[in-house]
Design a protein around this motif. Structure first.
Motif, short mmCIF file in Angstrom:
data_model
loop_
_atom_site.label_atom_id
_atom_site.label_comp_id
_atom_site.label_asym_id
_atom_site.label_seq_id
_atom_site.Cartn_x
_atom_site.Cartn_y
_atom_site.Cartn_z
N LYS A 3 0.82 -1.21 0.00
CA LYS A 3 0.00 0.00 0.00
C LYS A 3 0.86 1.26 0.00
N ASN A 4 1.93 1.27 0.79
CA ASN A 4 2.80 2.44 0.84
C ASN A 4 3.50 2.65 -0.50
N SER A 5 3.94 1.57 -1.11
CA SER A 5 4.58 1.65 -2.41
C SER A 5 3.58 2.11 -3.47
N TYR A 6 2.34 1.65 -3.37
CA TYR A 6 1.29 2.07 -4.29
C TYR A 6 1.05 3.57 -4.21
N LYS A 7 1.01 4.10 -3.00
CA LYS A 7 0.81 5.54 -2.82
C LYS A 7 1.96 6.33 -3.43
N LYS A 8 3.17 5.84 -3.23
CA LYS A 8 4.34 6.53 -3.81
C LYS A 8 4.28 6.49 -5.33
N GLU A 9 3.97 5.33 -5.88
CA GLU A 9 3.91 5.21 -7.34
C GLU A 9 2.77 6.05 -7.92
N LEU A 10 1.64 6.09 -7.24
CA LEU A 10 0.52 6.92 -7.69
C LEU A 10 0.89 8.39 -7.63
N GLY A 11 1.53 8.82 -6.56
CA GLY A 11 1.97 10.21 -6.44
C GLY A 11 2.97 10.57 -7.52
N PHE A 12 3.89 9.66 -7.78
CA PHE A 12 4.88 9.90 -8.83
C PHE A 12 4.21 10.00 -10.19
N SER A 13 3.26 9.12 -10.46
CA SER A 13 2.56 9.13 -11.75
C SER A 13 1.79 10.43 -11.94
N ILE A 14 1.13 10.88 -10.90
CA ILE A 14 0.38 12.15 -10.98
C ILE A 14 1.34 13.31 -11.20
N LEU A 15 2.45 13.34 -10.47
CA LEU A 15 3.44 14.41 -10.61
C LEU A 15 4.01 14.44 -12.03
N VAL A 16 4.37 13.29 -12.56
CA VAL A 16 4.93 13.21 -13.91
C VAL A 16 3.89 13.70 -14.93
N THR A 17 2.65 13.32 -14.77
CA THR A 17 1.60 13.75 -15.70
C THR A 17 1.40 15.26 -15.64
N ILE A 18 1.42 15.84 -14.47
CA ILE A 18 1.27 17.30 -14.33
C ILE A 18 2.44 18.02 -14.98
N ILE A 19 3.64 17.54 -14.72
CA ILE A 19 4.83 18.18 -15.31
C ILE A 19 4.79 18.07 -16.83
N CYS A 20 4.40 16.92 -17.35
CA CYS A 20 4.31 16.75 -18.81
C CYS A 20 3.26 17.68 -19.41
N ALA A 21 2.13 17.83 -18.73
CA ALA A 21 1.10 18.75 -19.23
C ALA A 21 1.63 20.18 -19.25
N LEU A 22 2.37 20.57 -18.22
CA LEU A 22 2.95 21.92 -18.21
C LEU A 22 3.98 22.09 -19.32
N LEU A 23 4.75 21.06 -19.59
CA LEU A 23 5.73 21.14 -20.68
C LEU A 23 5.05 21.27 -22.04
N VAL A 24 3.93 20.57 -22.22
CA VAL A 24 3.18 20.71 -23.47
C VAL A 24 2.70 22.14 -23.63
N ILE A 25 2.19 22.72 -22.56
CA ILE A 25 1.72 24.11 -22.60
C ILE A 25 2.88 25.04 -22.91
N CYS A 26 4.02 24.83 -22.29
CA CYS A 26 5.20 25.68 -22.54
C CYS A 26 5.70 25.54 -23.97
N SER A 27 5.52 24.38 -24.58
CA SER A 27 6.03 24.18 -25.94
C SER A 27 5.29 25.04 -26.96
N PHE A 28 4.13 25.55 -26.61
CA PHE A 28 3.40 26.43 -27.51
C PHE A 28 3.94 27.86 -27.48
N SER A 29 4.88 28.15 -26.60
CA SER A 29 5.47 29.49 -26.55
C SER A 29 6.66 29.64 -27.49
#
Length: 154
Positions: A3-29
């Motif tokens: 369960k603890n590992s699942y929470k870490k992996e889920l948090g990491f996955s969410i963080l990576v997705t947010i950062i990638c979305a921000l990078l996509v937005i920045c690429s339009f500049s």
């Protein structure tokens, strides 16, 4: 997956997705002439991070097996440290392109990742980076006629 590992992996996955979305937005500049490749790369990173997020959400946390030690359960970070650092270096690379330019950022990115993967001979790292940049410049700058991103400093 514990369960603890699942929470870490889920948090990491969410963080990576947010950062990638921000990078996509920045690429339009970027300038229209040179923004297609960064948009493609950041969109590909976003798709892959969404796949990781879906896979993480579909996996169920499991109870620790008998005999599973705390060290084995805490090895998640040890096994994910290098991919996380590469992702961080790549995000930093994309963020630095508008500031210090494509060529300088690429040299720093390549030397940083080669160091992370165990290459420590500076001459080899710089030589490889320069050959890569010459090929990229010849392919995109000369052959395709695209302008590589320039930064505020270079």
């Amino acid at each position: 997956m514990a369960k603890n590992s699942y929470k870490k992996e889920l948090g990491f996955s969410i963080l990576v997705t947010i950062i990638c979305a921000l990078l996509v937005i920045c690429s339009f500049s970027y300038a229209k002439e040179s923004s297609q490749f960064p948009r493609f790369l950041t969109a590909a990173m976003l798709v892959l991070s969404l796949i990781l997020l879906v896979q993480t959400l579909r996996s169920k946390p499991r109870q620790p097996e008998m005999g599973e030690t705390e060290q084995e359960r805490s090895s998640f970070w040890a096994s994910q440290k290098v991919p996380f650092l590469v992702f961080f270096i790549a995000a930093l690379y994309v963020a630095l392109i508008p500031v210090i330019g494509y060529f300088t950022s690429t040299i720093l990115f390549l030397v940083g990742t080669m160091t992370l993967f165990g290459r420590h001979r500076l001459f080899v790292m710089l030589g490889t980076s320069m050959i890569f940049l010459v090929v990229i410049y010849a392919l995109f700058g000369r052959f395709l006629g695209l302008h590589l991103p320039e930064g505020m400093l270079f």
